[in-house]
Design a protein around this motif. Structure first.
Motif, mmCIF file in Angstrom:
data_model
loop_
_atom_site.group_PDB
_atom_site.id
_atom_site.type_symbol
_atom_site.label_atom_id
_atom_site.label_comp_id
_atom_site.label_asym_id
_atom_site.label_seq_id
_atom_site.Cartn_x
_atom_site.Cartn_y
_atom_site.Cartn_z
ATOM 1 N N ALA A 106 0.820 -1.211 0.000
ATOM 2 C CA ALA A 106 0.000 0.000 0.000
ATOM 3 C C ALA A 106 0.855 1.263 0.000
ATOM 4 O O ALA A 106 0.402 2.329 -0.392
ATOM 5 N N LEU A 107 2.084 1.130 0.457
ATOM 6 C CA LEU A 107 2.967 2.302 0.544
ATOM 7 C C LEU A 107 3.953 2.389 -0.616
ATOM 8 O O LEU A 107 4.879 3.181 -0.604
ATOM 9 N N GLY A 108 3.777 1.534 -1.619
ATOM 10 C CA GLY A 108 4.731 1.469 -2.717
ATOM 11 C C GLY A 108 4.844 2.760 -3.490
ATOM 12 O O GLY A 108 3.954 3.601 -3.403
ATOM 13 N N PRO A 109 5.892 2.946 -4.240
ATOM 14 C CA PRO A 109 7.079 2.088 -4.320
ATOM 15 C C PRO A 109 7.901 2.120 -3.022
ATOM 16 O O PRO A 109 8.106 3.185 -2.455
ATOM 17 N N ILE A 110 8.341 0.963 -2.631
ATOM 18 C CA ILE A 110 9.104 0.832 -1.389
ATOM 19 C C ILE A 110 10.596 0.647 -1.668
ATOM 20 O O ILE A 110 10.985 -0.167 -2.500
ATOM 21 N N VAL A 111 11.393 1.399 -0.930
ATOM 22 C CA VAL A 111 12.835 1.154 -0.904
ATOM 23 C C VAL A 111 13.193 0.901 0.552
ATOM 24 O O VAL A 111 12.952 1.744 1.415
ATOM 25 N N LYS A 112 13.720 -0.273 0.810
ATOM 26 C CA LYS A 112 14.068 -0.629 2.185
ATOM 27 C C LYS A 112 15.582 -0.455 2.334
ATOM 28 O O LYS A 112 16.346 -1.001 1.536
ATOM 29 N N VAL A 113 15.989 0.318 3.304
ATOM 30 C CA VAL A 113 17.417 0.470 3.573
ATOM 31 C C VAL A 113 17.666 -0.082 4.963
ATOM 32 O O VAL A 113 17.080 0.411 5.939
ATOM 33 N N ASP A 114 18.495 -1.103 5.042
ATOM 34 C CA ASP A 114 18.678 -1.856 6.288
ATOM 35 C C ASP A 114 17.280 -2.284 6.776
ATOM 36 O O ASP A 114 16.566 -2.925 6.046
#
Ligand code: FES
Length: 156
Positions: free
Chosen positions: A128-136
């Motif tokens: 739902a929050l995309g686009p997602i970039v996960k850092v650590d």
């Protein structure tokens, strides 16, 4: 032998000691080395094979079997760009391209200064929050190409 190698040898020696040189603990030994160095240095693997009396081929087959292990140096921060469907339809590929350009590397590689490793994933469960970039362990939602530079800059 340089100080770094000596330090590595001592650390691996302590890890082997911790597991009492038990060859049944090979995976745990490698996990500890990976946790300490963020990858499995070649010298460390040789020492493990001598310390546990297992063939180097066996050490390598375990080291390459588990995705959690890396044989190449990894960055201090791991960036995972989600390429799952929900993120993809919202333009995550453009975000990935921008990150690749900013860092001067392609997905699957690590910057020369060992600051970032860039990878892609298929859905991190926050569609739902995309686009997602996960850092650590941190999720950056509703990512856009405009946000890339400031997100990267927030990591030291
Ligand atoms: S598709 Fe990206 S979080 Fe699910």
């Amino acid at each position: 032998m340089g100080d770094e190698n000596k330090e590595l040898e001592e650390t691996v020696g302590q890890i082997l000691e911790k597991y009492r040189h038990d060859k049944g603990m090979l995976v745990s030994v490698l996990q500890d080395i990976q946790a300490k160095y963020r990858y499995l240095p070649k010298e460390a693997l040789k020492q493990v094979c001598q310390g546990l009396l297992v063939p180097l081929s066996q050490v390598y087959s375990v080291a390459t079997f588990f995705k959690a292990f890396s044989l190449l140096p990894r960055g201090r921060h791991l960036i995972n760009v989600c390429l799952g469907t929900a993120c993809h339809v919202r333009g995550t590929d453009k975000v990935l391209e921008k990150i690749e350009r900013e860092l001067g590397i392609n997905a699957g590689s690590t910057t020369k200064d060992l600051k970032f490793t860039l990878e892609t994933v298929n859905c991190v469960g926050a569609c739902a929050l995309g686009p997602i970039v996960k850092v650590d362990e941190e999720y950056h939602g509703e990512m856009s190409t405009d946000k890339v530079v400031s997100v990267l800059k927030s990591y030291t």
